[in-house]
Write a protein that holds these residues in place. Structure first.
Motif, PDB file in Angstrom:
ATOM      1  N   ASP A 112       0.657  -1.756  -0.236  1.00  0.00           N
ATOM      2  CA  ASP A 112       0.000  -0.492   0.324  1.00  0.00           C
ATOM      3  C   ASP A 112       1.013   1.203  -0.109  1.00  0.00           C
ATOM      4  OD1 ASP A 112      -2.032  -1.513  -0.013  1.00  0.00           O
ATOM      5  OD2 ASP A 112      -2.329  -0.600   2.006  1.00  0.00           O
ATOM      6  N   ASP A 113       0.065   2.156  -0.696  1.00  0.00           N
ATOM      7  CA  ASP A 113       0.859   3.878  -0.438  1.00  0.00           C
ATOM      8  C   ASP A 113       0.250   3.864   0.665  1.00  0.00           C
ATOM      9  OD1 ASP A 113       1.699   3.100  -3.178  1.00  0.00           O
ATOM     10  OD2 ASP A 113      -0.487   5.139  -3.504  1.00  0.00           O
ATOM     11  N   VAL A 171      -0.355   5.378  17.457  1.00  0.00           N
ATOM     12  CA  VAL A 171       1.413   5.875  16.287  1.00  0.00           C
ATOM     13  C   VAL A 171       1.837   3.865  16.621  1.00  0.00           C
ATOM     14  CG1 VAL A 171       3.790   6.695  16.821  1.00  0.00           C
ATOM     15  CG2 VAL A 171       1.609   7.723  16.897  1.00  0.00           C
ATOM     16  N   VAL A 172       2.415   3.616  14.883  1.00  0.00           N
ATOM     17  CA  VAL A 172       2.958   2.606  14.953  1.00  0.00           C
ATOM     18  C   VAL A 172       4.436   1.940  15.543  1.00  0.00           C
ATOM     19  CG1 VAL A 172       3.466   2.040  13.201  1.00  0.00           C
ATOM     20  CG2 VAL A 172       3.383   0.039  13.767  1.00  0.00           C
ATOM     21  N   ALA A 186       8.518   2.174  10.542  1.00  0.00           N
ATOM     22  CA  ALA A 186       7.642   0.880  11.174  1.00  0.00           C
ATOM     23  C   ALA A 186       5.917   0.514  10.220  1.00  0.00           C
ATOM     24  CB  ALA A 186       6.963   1.460  12.218  1.00  0.00           C
ATOM     25  N   ALA A 187       5.135   1.512   9.755  1.00  0.00           N
ATOM     26  CA  ALA A 187       4.147   1.046   8.900  1.00  0.00           C
ATOM     27  C   ALA A 187       4.228   0.253   8.219  1.00  0.00           C
ATOM     28  CB  ALA A 187       3.671   2.407   8.946  1.00  0.00           C
ATOM     29  N   ILE A 188       5.358   0.777   6.879  1.00  0.00           N
ATOM     30  CA  ILE A 188       5.464  -0.323   6.521  1.00  0.00           C
ATOM     31  C   ILE A 188       6.014  -1.888   6.344  1.00  0.00           C
ATOM     32  CG2 ILE A 188       7.169  -0.863   3.334  1.00  0.00           C
ATOM     33  CD1 ILE A 188       7.359   3.171   4.172  1.00  0.00           C
ATOM     34  N   VAL A 201      -3.686  -6.217   6.491  1.00  0.00           N
ATOM     35  CA  VAL A 201      -3.823  -5.349   7.583  1.00  0.00           C
ATOM     36  C   VAL A 201      -4.118  -4.095   6.439  1.00  0.00           C
ATOM     37  CG1 VAL A 201      -3.013  -5.818   9.109  1.00  0.00           C
ATOM     38  CG2 VAL A 201      -1.007  -4.361   8.393  1.00  0.00           C
ATOM     39  N   ARG A 202      -4.068  -2.659   6.532  1.00  0.00           N
ATOM     40  CA  ARG A 202      -4.055  -1.550   6.084  1.00  0.00           C
ATOM     41  C   ARG A 202      -3.623  -0.822   6.830  1.00  0.00           C
ATOM     42  NH1 ARG A 202      -4.832  -3.496   1.204  1.00  0.00           N
ATOM     43  NH2 ARG A 202      -6.414  -4.243   0.879  1.00  0.00           N
ATOM     44  N   VAL A 203      -2.383   0.534   6.292  1.00  0.00           N
ATOM     45  CA  VAL A 203      -1.590   1.248   7.848  1.00  0.00           C
ATOM     46  C   VAL A 203      -1.644   3.111   7.221  1.00  0.00           C
ATOM     47  CG1 VAL A 203       0.132  -0.549   7.717  1.00  0.00           C
ATOM     48  CG2 VAL A 203       0.190   0.601   6.015  1.00  0.00           C
TER      49      VAL A 203
END
Length: 214
Positions: A112-113, A171-172, A186-188, A201-203
């Protein structure tokens, strides 16, 4: 609540590569069309750990002299040039930062972008970097390279979510080498971890720490 994942065999093998390619090939990514954001791309480059059969990804520590996010952990990547695709940009940045001459044939999938607070939308591209590849980091951009075994990001305690006063979005944080790294990296990597575990999952709505907003 997410189900506890089954044990994952992250060893370097044709079977693991085939399963991961299948998972990434079937992944239905979200594309961000925000015209007011600059496009960027990063690479999740998978390699075989030296002296081991475990698969790892390459994480960099950005040179402290860089104007943007110097001294922070990051995946190799950067801004897309005019008329450049995300895959082309990721390949160029990987060669510029790590000296690795990957090709489009090494692409395993695209995640995902992720839109950032600093005005970018980042497209993550997953690459197969091979067995013990030659890596020649560019000292102007990269202070250090880490080979992070995939087991580090798939264990139960690898991911945590915190809150901050400045946002109502979570915040991840991702635990790597006994240190927490933050979004966007971290999200990627969190989304990549979930693909490894067979989950989606979507981030895009996960928050960054305030120091990464600029």
């Amino acid at each position: 609540m997410l189900e506890k994942p089954a044990p994952l065999d992250c060893s370097y093998s044709d079977i693991f590569r085939m399963r991961l390619s299948t998972s990434l090939g079937s992944f239905q990514r979200l594309n961000t069309e925000a015209v007011d954001l600059k496009r960027a791309a990063v690479g999740i480059v998978l390699v075989q750990l030296a002296g081991s059969d475990e698969t790892a990804f390459l994480l960099t520590l950005r040179a402290s002299t860089l104007r943007s996010h110097g001294g922070q952990y990051a995946l190799p990547g950067g801004r897309c040039d005019l008329e450049e695709t995300a895959i082309e940009a990721a390949l160029r940045e990987i060669e510029e930062e790590l000296g690795m001459g990957l090709t489009p044939d090494d692409v395993m999938g695209v995640l995902d972008d992720y839109p950032t607070r600093s005005g970018y939308v980042i497209t993550p591209v997953v690459f197969w970097g091979g067995v013990s590849p030659v890596i020649v980091p560019n000292p102007d951009e990269v202070a250090e390279i880490f080979r992070i075994g995939l087991r580090q990001i798939t264990h139960d305690d690898a991911v945590r979510f915190i809150t901050i006063e400045q946002s109502d979005r979570p915040v991840v944080q991702l635990l790597i080498n006994e240190d927490y790294i933050h979004a966007p990296t971290a999200a990627i990597l969190y989304q990549f971890r979930e693909v490894l575990l067979g989950r989606t999952v979507r981030v895009h709505a996960l928050e960054q720490p305030v120091f990464a907003w600029r």
